[in-house]
Write an enzyme that holds these catalytic residues in place. Structure first.
Site, mmCIF file in Angstrom:
data_model
loop_
_atom_site.group_PDB
_atom_site.id
_atom_site.type_symbol
_atom_site.label_atom_id
_atom_site.label_comp_id
_atom_site.label_asym_id
_atom_site.label_seq_id
_atom_site.Cartn_x
_atom_site.Cartn_y
_atom_site.Cartn_z
ATOM 1 N NE ARG A 1 -4.124 -2.091 1.634
ATOM 2 C CZ ARG A 1 -5.162 -2.480 2.373
ATOM 3 N NH1 ARG A 1 -5.285 -2.053 3.628
ATOM 4 N NH2 ARG A 1 -6.077 -3.276 1.870
ATOM 5 C CE1 TYR B 1 -1.765 -0.611 -7.912
ATOM 6 C CE2 TYR B 1 -1.651 -2.298 -9.595
ATOM 7 C CZ TYR B 1 -1.148 -1.171 -9.009
ATOM 8 O OH TYR B 1 -0.017 -0.610 -9.515
ATOM 9 C CD GLU B 2 -1.379 -4.431 -3.816
ATOM 10 O OE1 GLU B 2 -1.807 -5.150 -2.897
ATOM 11 O OE2 GLU B 2 -0.703 -4.871 -4.761
ATOM 12 N N GLY B 3 -6.462 -2.996 -2.361
ATOM 13 C CA GLY B 3 -7.556 -2.416 -1.569
ATOM 14 C C GLY B 3 -7.984 -1.112 -2.208
ATOM 15 C CD GLN C 1 -6.002 1.381 1.106
ATOM 16 O OE1 GLN C 1 -5.350 1.583 2.137
ATOM 17 N NE2 GLN C 1 -5.993 0.227 0.477
#
Lengths: 596, 596
Positions: free
Chosen positions: A298, A442-444, A449
């Site tokens: 992140r 991506y990555e949440g 977030q």
């Protein structure tokens, strides 16, 4: 084609003048011998690699993409990608912040983070190959067995092998609790893993000898949902006990996605067909182990946003100074030319300064966050480790979401500066916009977030972590209380700090009655917090600039102007965000589903 | 692949319930016989064409693009494009709002506008071919000689021939005063035109027998700058006096641009090599003649934004109802499933409702503006024509910029609803975002629109046109003054109206001192005005919905919810915009150019 110059001066400003990283690192035994010259020299060399080796491949990667040979399941990357990677490995770059126990150079993360900003400016799609590898390194370093570490970490550190994260499946991305990939224990202690993964960045390519996949899967007797997920290491080629490459493992690329951007990176559909893997960490605790990787990732995505913001800014400035079109409304500026350069127009400057203020603010925030990460990992003082860990936890979703949203705004503005030429592939500007878009997903996703920030990081501990940051802001505001020249910066900062406190309490109260209030306010709330952090850093940077501006170095003059621009034109976004956050869940949740 | 359902119900609501277009058109002799059934029937058939014929070609056009044969200079459009165009011509669609004197159907522009919204939802790149033709038709209809009209208008009306606008050159887009293309008068009264044009949408293709280029060029003795530009009609194939296709003219496609989106439309570099043309309108007054076309085109670009907003919304709603992922924060909603559909999440709804409120608000504004255009063109009352013309002039830059900025926001939100799947070409969402991006640039960038609004349309006549719109708002607010149920809508509307008045005066005063204040505030100012217009229409739509919501038709319930959402979550953007507009030019203009 787009150009890129590493922003070494501004990095040095943040590292040495704003954050005094060398003094801070001296407190950490692991990094006590790192001096400013070393840091600067590494970044200078790193900047050369970014601007000279991978920047020229950015457009090629976009145009060529990756090619899958369906017969062999092998993927060929764009022309020059492999050679650049070999050069990266030869230069020792993968090892920069890795553990010396496995061949790493042991430099602090803060240096690596700057390197990643530059590489992402130069070529985000290429940088994702080593970026994902580093995530795999982190997860194995934190949770691997000694045997796994011995087998994999030296090769990941040298860059001979690369790594991936295999999480997403066709029916689950955000909600990993739904995942179906199965791991069957074998008599020899290994597992046979079967299932389908999608959206695996750098999932297959021709750049390294082996690819170390970290795969989430379920054991046969695993509980349902997210508490039944385990993490496995599944190499493309099995590894002999001596660490040599063995037979081909049953994990292969079944297809590549056609995407909006980051064409140079292979986004692979991975098929696991009884692939042999070994367990990483404890059974059913795979999500927690994966989150080590995810948190690093992140911060890494934030760097992607920052990198694109910076490079888009640089190119837009160059164009705005060069392109002549129309006269200034306030009178002819370039009388010797048939029109003025478009940088004379206020709105062109507004777009440029927006990108600049977001780039420089983002650089300060991300370097600080990574310095805190170094403290969290290496401090000998438990309280300091805890404080640093709390702040890193609080700041990580802000770095990820705020910097990538800002990059979307900034790259789009910088493209707009080019007018019609911005929409044309030739200039490279539209690629920055397309590449920037994935970073919000991506990555949440950035919504995830924001829920992480407001729900888990702020409300879950009754604002304890937020108060730690609030105290830092308040101390600074009080310190500057009698400094007349600083009032234009600290007053709006202090005001915003108070508003955040009030807003947090208000949402917390409402959330007791209705948890959807968290989901309704979170995205606005994260941007408000982003501005609080940026406001704090812009005020601190203004302080330094005020002290040095009379010395004649134009750097400080520019810094002061950008600080003023930030407070006048960007921070006021919070006026709307606070209103809309306070408007709550009703306007969305009153609507029956059938009415959509 | 994306799906599309024509929003006929909402169009009928705007046409018949909100604006009573049939009653309004009855006042215009040219359209006095148009009834609701006719309008509805045309839109229903038009919707079928959009959704069944060109929507299925949207992704194909994106993937295949256009191909140039460098030897013949001929361009081949994507598979199916030509056939769809022939069907369009056979259906008589190009003639919809054209002059019956040249074979047109003489329907009001307001019907044509709705047709264009649907076509743009279905396939913006395809729709640009007939869209540009219609612009050429308008310019020739307004400024052509009888001979030119006789030769070209019937063929443009039938659609046998298409048209283009050839303005931009490599070194000038916004600043047409810099253009260099030359026109040499010939003994026979024609002109030989030589130069290079770029970014010519629909500049070359295989869809029609001939292409009628309207070209800006300079006569040999022309004054410098924008007062020395003349307009010429330059057909691809010369036209015999009998209107037949003759020899190939010296205008050809030298290259096609590679673009971020609208791949299905040929963006041509056009080389004029002594091409034969005839003068349209008076010498050196070409810009004014071209602006007829340009104003129509600007409304058309607004429709492109609106169309993309609508189709992105529809697809995101369908996905949000279908995709299951995570549980609602306020408790399980779909107990029979392993997770809830993502439409339970407040932020997903917020993204959806943003697109919906922008689509429906945009539809109301654009249909109203086009109805005013019909009045401007066809009213027998001079005052009414003048009032309508003033409002159209005021609203055109708002339709162009506000609707296309909103489309950028909306398509990006709708793509975000899809998570990672939104970034993949397969679903069609990222194409909407890429296509939407051009609309903020061409036909005058959105910054240029904002300067047109604030500088030319508002400040130049001391706010006279703005006051006309202000009176409409004030009358409505006063009318609803005692209506308790309407207070939640009219109060913020009235408040915003007052703020706009104050802001306008303030900027006007500052602009006396420093004209750059206009350029500094204009973009923010345009969005504030956009919200004032949207606020007005959302309040009016809420009034209708309030009166009918108890009848049980869920349409009105949904309309009321969307109105409330708009006032709670979107209109508050003005809080920031007014602050940043007021912050003025200093934060940008104080910065020396060398500091960028």
């Amino acid at each position: 084609m787009a150009q890129y110059t590493p922003p070494l001066r501004d990095m040095q400003f943040v590292l040495h003048e704003l954050l005094n990283v060398v003094d801070e690192l001296k407190q950490l035994p692991a990094h006590a011998d790192v001096d400013a010259d070393t840091i600067n020299a590494v970044l200078e060399e790193g900047g050369k690699f970014a601007s000279q080796v991978i920047a020229p491949l950015n457009q090629i990667g976009d145009q060529e993409g990756c090619k899958l040979d369906k017969a062999t399941h092998e993927v060929t990357t764009a022309k020059g990608f492999k050679e650049a990677y070999l050069q990266y490995v030869e230069g020792g770059w993968p090892a920069l912040s890795c553990d010396p126990a496995f061949g790493g150079q042991g430099l602090p993360h803060v240096v690596n983070q700057c390197m990643y900003e530059m590489m992402n400016s130069a070529n985000q799609a290429w940088t994702m190959y080593p970026g994902l590898s580093h995530g795999a390194y982190e997860a194995l370093h934190a949770h691997g067995t000694d045997e796994q570490k011995k087998l994999y970490l030296p090769k990941l550190t040298s860059g001979q092998w690369t790594g991936t994260m295999c999480l997403t499946e066709p029916h689950c991305g955000t909600d990993l609790g739904l995942l179906r990939t199965k791991a069957e224990p074998q008599a020899d202690g290994t597992y046979k893993i079967t299932g389908n993964k999608i959206f695996i960045s750098a999932g297959e390519h021709d750049m390294s000898e082996n690819i170390v996949h970290l795969v989430l899967a379920r054991l046969p007797d695993a509980p349902q949902g997210s508490k039944g997920i385990s993490l496995f290491v599944v190499p493309k080629y099995n590894v002999t006990p001596e660490g040599k490459i063995g037979s081909r493992n049953g994990i292969y690329c079944g297809g590549l996605e056609h995407k909006m951007g980051i064409h140079g990176n292979a986004t692979a559909q991975m098929v696991l067909d009884g692939a042999v893997g070994t367990l990483v960490g404890e059974p059913n605790k795979g999500l927690a182990a994966m989150f080590v990787m995810m948190n690093a990732a992140r911060l890494g995505v934030g760097m992607q946003g920052l990198g694109l913001t910076e490079v888009a800014y640089q190119n837009a400035v160059a164009y705005a100074k060069d392109r002549i079109q129309m006269r200034s409304l306030s009178g002819v500026k370039a009388a010797d030319k048939p029109a003025d350069p478009i940088i004379v127009h206020p709105d062109v400057r507004k777009m440029l300064l927006t990108a600049r203020a977001y780039a420089e603010g983002g650089r300060a925030l991300s370097i600080w966050t990574t310095l805190l990460l170094d403290k969290e990992l290496s401090s000998e003082d438990e309280d300091e480790r805890k404080d640093a860990a709390d702040l890193v936890a609080l700041l990580t979703p802000i770095v990820k979401a705020f910097l990538t949203d800002n990059a979307w705004i900034s790259t789009s503005h910088c493209m707009q500066v080019f007018g019609g030429h911005g929409y044309i592939a030739e200039w490279g500007m539209e690629q920055f916009v397309r590449d920037a878009r994935i970073n919000m997903i991506y990555e949440g996703t950035n919504t995830i977030q924001s829920l992480d920030l407001l729900g888990r990081k702020v409300l879950a501990d009754n604002g304890a972590k937020l108060k730690k940051f609030g105290k830092i802001v308040r101390d600074f505001v009080e310190e500057e209380g009698t400094n007349e020249a600083m009032q234009e910066f600290v007053n709006p900062l202090a005001e915003l700090g108070e508003k955040v406190t009030k807003l947090t309490t208000e949402i917390g109260m409402k959330a007791f009655q209705n948890p959807d209030e968290v989901g309704a306010a979170a995205v606005d709330y994260l941007r408000v917090c982003g501005h609080l952090v940026f406001g704090y850093f812009w005020a601190r940077m203004a302080k330094i600039a005020l002290a040095k501006v009379d010395g004649g170095d134009p750097f400080y003059k520019a810094k002061l102007h950008t600080a003023r621009f930030y407070f006048a034109k960007l921070l006021p976004e919070t006026a709307t965000l606070i209103r809309t956050a306070r408007a709550g869940a009703k306007p969305m949740m009153d609507v029956e589903e059938s009415l959509f």
